[in-house]
Motif scaffolding. Structure first.
Motif, PDB file in Angstrom:
ATOM      1  N   ILE A   1       0.815   6.257 -11.090  1.00 10.52           N
ATOM      2  CA  ILE A   1      -0.362   5.392 -10.957  1.00 10.52           C
ATOM      3  C   ILE A   1      -1.555   6.297 -10.697  1.00 10.52           C
ATOM      4  O   ILE A   1      -1.474   7.224  -9.893  1.00 10.52           O
ATOM      5  CB  ILE A   1      -0.208   4.378  -9.791  1.00 10.52           C
ATOM      6  N   SER A   2      -2.650   6.028 -11.376  1.00  7.85           N
ATOM      7  CA  SER A   2      -3.839   6.862 -11.240  1.00  7.85           C
ATOM      8  C   SER A   2      -4.336   6.876  -9.799  1.00  7.85           C
ATOM      9  O   SER A   2      -4.399   5.842  -9.141  1.00  7.85           O
ATOM     10  CB  SER A   2      -4.943   6.347 -12.165  1.00  7.85           C
ATOM     11  N   ASP A   3      -4.705   8.073  -9.329  1.00  6.58           N
ATOM     12  CA  ASP A   3      -5.259   8.180  -7.984  1.00  6.58           C
ATOM     13  C   ASP A   3      -6.780   8.013  -7.989  1.00  6.58           C
ATOM     14  O   ASP A   3      -7.453   8.276  -6.990  1.00  6.58           O
ATOM     15  CB  ASP A   3      -4.861   9.506  -7.344  1.00  6.58           C
ATOM     16  N   ALA A   4      -7.312   7.558  -9.131  1.00  4.78           N
ATOM     17  CA  ALA A   4      -8.744   7.273  -9.206  1.00  4.78           C
ATOM     18  C   ALA A   4      -9.087   6.008  -8.426  1.00  4.78           C
ATOM     19  O   ALA A   4     -10.253   5.745  -8.146  1.00  4.78           O
ATOM     20  CB  ALA A   4      -9.177   7.121 -10.662  1.00  4.78           C
ATOM     21  N   PHE A   5      -8.043   5.247  -8.094  1.00  9.88           N
ATOM     22  CA  PHE A   5      -8.241   4.016  -7.335  1.00  9.88           C
ATOM     23  C   PHE A   5      -7.673   4.193  -5.933  1.00  9.88           C
ATOM     24  O   PHE A   5      -6.698   4.918  -5.723  1.00  9.88           O
ATOM     25  CB  PHE A   5      -7.528   2.845  -8.024  1.00  9.88           C
ATOM     26  N   LYS A   6      -8.265   3.524  -4.976  1.00 12.79           N
ATOM     27  CA  LYS A   6      -7.751   3.575  -3.617  1.00 12.79           C
ATOM     28  C   LYS A   6      -6.534   2.664  -3.488  1.00 12.79           C
ATOM     29  O   LYS A   6      -6.575   1.506  -3.924  1.00 12.79           O
ATOM     30  CB  LYS A   6      -8.833   3.155  -2.625  1.00 12.79           C
ATOM     31  N   ALA A   7      -5.482   3.186  -2.880  1.00 13.66           N
ATOM     32  CA  ALA A   7      -4.237   2.432  -2.767  1.00 13.66           C
ATOM     33  C   ALA A   7      -4.415   1.072  -2.093  1.00 13.66           C
ATOM     34  O   ALA A   7      -3.870   0.068  -2.576  1.00 13.66           O
ATOM     35  CB  ALA A   7      -3.183   3.257  -2.031  1.00 13.66           C
ATOM     36  N   PRO A   8      -5.151   0.975  -0.969  1.00 14.55           N
ATOM     37  CA  PRO A   8      -5.312  -0.348  -0.339  1.00 14.55           C
ATOM     38  C   PRO A   8      -5.990  -1.363  -1.252  1.00 14.55           C
ATOM     39  O   PRO A   8      -5.687  -2.560  -1.177  1.00 14.55           O
ATOM     40  CB  PRO A   8      -6.182  -0.043   0.889  1.00 14.55           C
TER      41      PRO A   8
ATOM     42  N   THR B   1       0.837  -1.213   0.000  1.00 16.87           N
ATOM     43  CA  THR B   1       0.000   0.000   0.000  1.00 16.87           C
ATOM     44  C   THR B   1       0.863   1.250   0.000  1.00 16.87           C
ATOM     45  O   THR B   1       0.585   2.219  -0.737  1.00 16.87           O
ATOM     46  CB  THR B   1      -0.937  -0.001   1.224  1.00 16.87           C
ATOM     47  N   ALA B   2       1.915   1.248   0.806  1.00 19.36           N
ATOM     48  CA  ALA B   2       2.820   2.400   0.843  1.00 19.36           C
ATOM     49  C   ALA B   2       3.487   2.613  -0.508  1.00 19.36           C
ATOM     50  O   ALA B   2       3.667   3.758  -0.958  1.00 19.36           O
ATOM     51  CB  ALA B   2       3.880   2.199   1.929  1.00 19.36           C
ATOM     52  N   LEU B   3       3.854   1.536  -1.185  1.00 22.08           N
ATOM     53  CA  LEU B   3       4.498   1.645  -2.495  1.00 22.08           C
ATOM     54  C   LEU B   3       3.527   2.200  -3.532  1.00 22.08           C
ATOM     55  O   LEU B   3       3.891   3.078  -4.330  1.00 22.08           O
ATOM     56  CB  LEU B   3       5.013   0.265  -2.914  1.00 22.08           C
ATOM     57  N   VAL B   4       2.289   1.723  -3.522  1.00 24.66           N
ATOM     58  CA  VAL B   4       1.280   2.228  -4.453  1.00 24.66           C
ATOM     59  C   VAL B   4       1.020   3.715  -4.200  1.00 24.66           C
ATOM     60  O   VAL B   4       0.938   4.517  -5.143  1.00 24.66           O
ATOM     61  CB  VAL B   4      -0.031   1.427  -4.327  1.00 24.66           C
ATOM     62  N   LYS B   5       0.900   4.107  -2.928  1.00 25.51           N
ATOM     63  CA  LYS B   5       0.685   5.517  -2.597  1.00 25.51           C
ATOM     64  C   LYS B   5       1.827   6.381  -3.091  1.00 25.51           C
ATOM     65  O   LYS B   5       1.619   7.518  -3.546  1.00 25.51           O
ATOM     66  CB  LYS B   5       0.520   5.683  -1.093  1.00 25.51           C
ATOM     67  N   TYR B   6       3.041   5.878  -3.000  1.00 28.49           N
ATOM     68  CA  TYR B   6       4.207   6.617  -3.479  1.00 28.49           C
ATOM     69  C   TYR B   6       4.071   6.897  -4.980  1.00 28.49           C
ATOM     70  O   TYR B   6       4.294   8.032  -5.433  1.00 28.49           O
ATOM     71  CB  TYR B   6       5.473   5.818  -3.197  1.00 28.49           C
TER      72      TYR B   6
END
Length: 247
Positions: free
Chosen positions: A196-203, A184-189
């Motif tokens: 990576i699109s922020d249209a999706f929730k990282a978790p 999750t931290a990597l996706v948020k980064y």
């Protein structure tokens, strides 16, 4: 150098050393200089006890690993573990209540080492999110190379699946939670960087990646995926497909 996502937890006093009101205290002669610092002395003593506990723990785990490898998990006894570790059976039971808890801590030690390695990747991730997430997933597979591989009840499958025992299932939950947390931290980064699109929730994205990784990990352990090279290829291909709709 880029600073990656900081997901490290605060270091415990045992790891960070002891400091009190700007003055470090230590055992021996230095204790006299700490006479006016009772809180500091107490912290030093707790730190020493914590270190001694870790020494005993590692001694027991090393002895158990050797014994499990020699005679097998089922035939090994707590008395044999204590004898091999050079401690009394009462001391062993103060640290480990059951043989299953020894096995669980063996795997936990390997997992802690693995997640420390993955933290290094998180501290300075590749610019390309596909490369970063693929590297993370492939790093997780190296749990197969850790010391406890040779003595697990189902040699390499858990901690991917439940075992039905409280001690080892706690390790399964730990592995699951920490892997998801780091993913999750990597996706948020990458979302913060706009790759990576922020249209999706990282978790939610992390959960999908986890499912893909875990599925291939289980298949590999059941022999459905024959080699590490095939496993790596499948992980790379799947991450590539996922990113077609995420970027």
């Amino acid at each position: 150098m880029r600073r990656g996502p900081d997901v490290r937890k605060s270091a415990a006093p045992e790891a960070a050393g002891v400091a009190h009101r700007g003055m470090a205290c230590a055992p021996g002669p230095v204790r006299r200089r700490c006479a006016e610092e009772p809180d500091s002395l107490m912290t030093v003593e707790l730190t020493l006890r914590g270190r001694q506990k870790m020494v005993v723990r590692d001694s027991v785990l090393d002895a158990a690993l050797s014994l499990f490898s020699e005679v097998g998990y089922q035939k090994a006894t707590m008395q044999a573990i204590a004898t091999k570790a050079g401690i009394g059976i009462a001391t062993l039971f103060r640290h480990f209540k059951t043989k299953a808890s020894v096995l669980a801590d063996l795997v936990r030690r390997d997992l802690e080492e693995l997640f420390s390695e993955s933290q290094t990747l998180l501290d300075d991730p590749p610019e390309d999110p596909k490369a970063g997430i693929t590297a993370f997933c492939l790093l997780m597979v190296t749990i197969l190379d850790k010391r406890s591989k040779s003595i697990r009840l189902k040699p390499t499958l858990w901690p991917a699946t439940s075992t039905g025992r409280a001690e080892t299932d706690e390790v399964v939950r730990y592995a699951d939670a920490e892997l998801r947390r780091q993913l999750t931290a990597l996706v948020k980064y990458y979302q913060k960087n706009g790759t990576i699109s922020d249209a999706f929730k990282a978790p939610e994205l992390a959960a999908i990646i986890f499912y893909v990784y875990n599925s291939y990990y289980v298949e590999f352990n059941f022999g459905l995926i024959k080699t590490r090279a095939q496993l790596s290829k499948k992980v790379r291909e799947s991450v590539g497909v996922l990113f077609e709709s995420w970027t």
